[in-house]
Design an enzyme around this catalytic site. Structure first.
Site, mmCIF file in Angstrom:
data_model
loop_
_atom_site.group_PDB
_atom_site.id
_atom_site.type_symbol
_atom_site.label_atom_id
_atom_site.label_comp_id
_atom_site.label_asym_id
_atom_site.label_seq_id
_atom_site.Cartn_x
_atom_site.Cartn_y
_atom_site.Cartn_z
ATOM 1 N N LYS A 112 -20.701 -6.105 -13.974
ATOM 2 C CA LYS A 112 -20.643 -4.660 -14.304
ATOM 3 C C LYS A 112 -20.508 -5.152 -16.367
ATOM 4 O O LYS A 112 -19.523 -4.781 -17.068
ATOM 5 C CB LYS A 112 -20.474 -3.565 -14.353
ATOM 6 C CG LYS A 112 -20.882 -3.446 -12.584
ATOM 7 C CD LYS A 112 -23.032 -3.428 -12.346
ATOM 8 C CE LYS A 112 -23.627 -3.397 -11.163
ATOM 9 N NZ LYS A 112 -24.737 -2.912 -11.302
ATOM 10 N N LYS A 162 -33.391 -6.931 -2.565
ATOM 11 C CA LYS A 162 -32.823 -5.606 -0.956
ATOM 12 C C LYS A 162 -33.693 -5.080 -0.211
ATOM 13 O O LYS A 162 -34.368 -4.575 -0.335
ATOM 14 C CB LYS A 162 -32.321 -4.518 -2.313
ATOM 15 C CG LYS A 162 -31.270 -4.568 -3.483
ATOM 16 C CD LYS A 162 -31.721 -3.420 -4.582
ATOM 17 C CE LYS A 162 -30.064 -3.849 -5.234
ATOM 18 N NZ LYS A 162 -30.494 -4.722 -6.540
#
Length: 356
Positions: A158, A261
């Site tokens: 991240k 997703k």
């Protein structure tokens, strides 16, 4: 559908998870059970995540409408549901179909969507990446080293929450720590402007990163297109789920990878349909969860297993939860998630979670 049951759940996270929409401390959702006239049962999960799906309140209201309609014997158009609720209903129906045929869900999906052509093997596992958060330099390096020691050979870092110079030090330190054989990815969650993204892409190419996920805001398709061809792949995530953005047909001009997703796409079916289209466009699909509970997480593994040669996916998220609905049906060992082989999603593992 008959015998529809909707039951809420709430699961604590091990530690708060920061997102663009605020901090998440728990995952609240619903199990949806269906039963056919022949007594075959199926289970689905709706775990909404604002920014990617409808809200928890909307999801609950619509699923209650569905259960009420089923109890009264009325027809209900599941296509009108939000993506998380639709995911649950579609998954429960698919679980029923696979159970009725006594085959694993990934085999049923591969047959229905034609994703295993040419004698592709049935996988026992699918590769997954470890996610390394946006902590300070030492914390980031330690997390990366622990993941590699645990068998992961693909890490997603991240970035974007700190000044670029701080992220640069973190990225260089991780590459130095894990060596050249570990595949590295970066995820900026749309945090950078074009100038910063260009600097980042050049750095990531120099460090041999595989791709950078959502370097620019969701609506900046042209900006993403301009970052391609500089030595590191460009992946889109938030862009796909932003209602204000129309995904262009020539998606290959804008991205090398799309993050799929199932919870936000309305279920395994739409996910596999889109994955097939992307591969025809020479864009790689990567399947991830939205920090889901055991039922949806297992279903996402089945989706990945139905895609031969799939890249490491973002499915190793069970350890983010302090508690779960059931024992993990898709444990991760050495960077691989096991694929359940019982009928349906996971045999009869989830039947006891619902009261019929």
């Amino acid at each position: 559908m008959r015998g529809v049951r909707v039951e809420p759940f709430s699961l604590r996270l091990r530690k708060p998870l920061g997102t663009a929409n605020g901090e998440i401390r728990e995952r609240r959702g619903f199990l949806v059970g269906v039963e056919t006239d022949d007594g075959v049962r199926g289970v689905g999960e709706a775990t909404p995540l604002p920014g990617w799906t409808e809200s928890y309140v909307e999801c609950r209201a619509r699923l209650e409408e569905l259960q009420d309609a089923a109890d009264r014997g009325y027809e209900f158009d599941a296509a009108t549901l939000g993506p998380a609720a639709r995911h649950a209903v579609n998954l429960a129906r698919m679980d029923v179909e696979a159970r009725a045929r006594e085959v694993a869900l990934h085999d049923w999906l591969a047959e229905q969507f034609g994703t295993r052509r040419g004698g592709a093997a049935r996988p026992a596992t699918v590769p997954v990446n470890a996610t390394v958060g946006d902590g300070a330099l030492d914390e980031t390096v330690s997390a990366a080293e622990i993941a590699v020691e645990g068998g992961f050979d693909c890490l997603k870092l991240k970035v974007g929450a700190r000044p670029f110079e701080a992220d640069e030090k973190r990225l260089r330190a991780v590459r130095d720590a894990v060596g050249d054989d570990v595949v590295l990815r970066a995820d900026a969650n749309g945090a950078w402007d074009r100038g910063t993204a260009e600097r980042a892409v050049d750095l990531l190419a120099d460090l041999d990163f595989s791709y950078v996920e959502q370097p620019l805001p969701a609506a900046d398709l042209d900006g993403h297109a301009g970052l391609r061809g500089r030595g590191v792949g460009v992946a889109l995530d938030e862009t796909l789920y932003d209602s204000s953005v129309s995904l262009p047909l020539n998606i290959r001009d804008y991205a090398d990878v799309l993050v799929l997703k199932p919870m936000a796409l309305g279920g395994p079916g739409p996910t596999l349909s889109l994955a097939r289209y992307l591969r025809r466009c020479d864009v790689e699909p990567v399947v991830t969860t939205t920090v889901d509970a055991a039922v949806a997480r297992a279903a996402a593994v089945h989706v990945a297993a139905a895609l031969p040669g799939v890249s490491p996916c973002g499915l190793a998220t069970g350890d983010l939860l302090a508690e779960d609905l059931a024992d993990d049906p898709v444990p991760v060992i050495d960077g691989e998630s096991s694929v359940p082989e019982g009928p349906g999603i996971a045999g009869v593992t989830f039947d006891s979670l619902l009261r019929y």
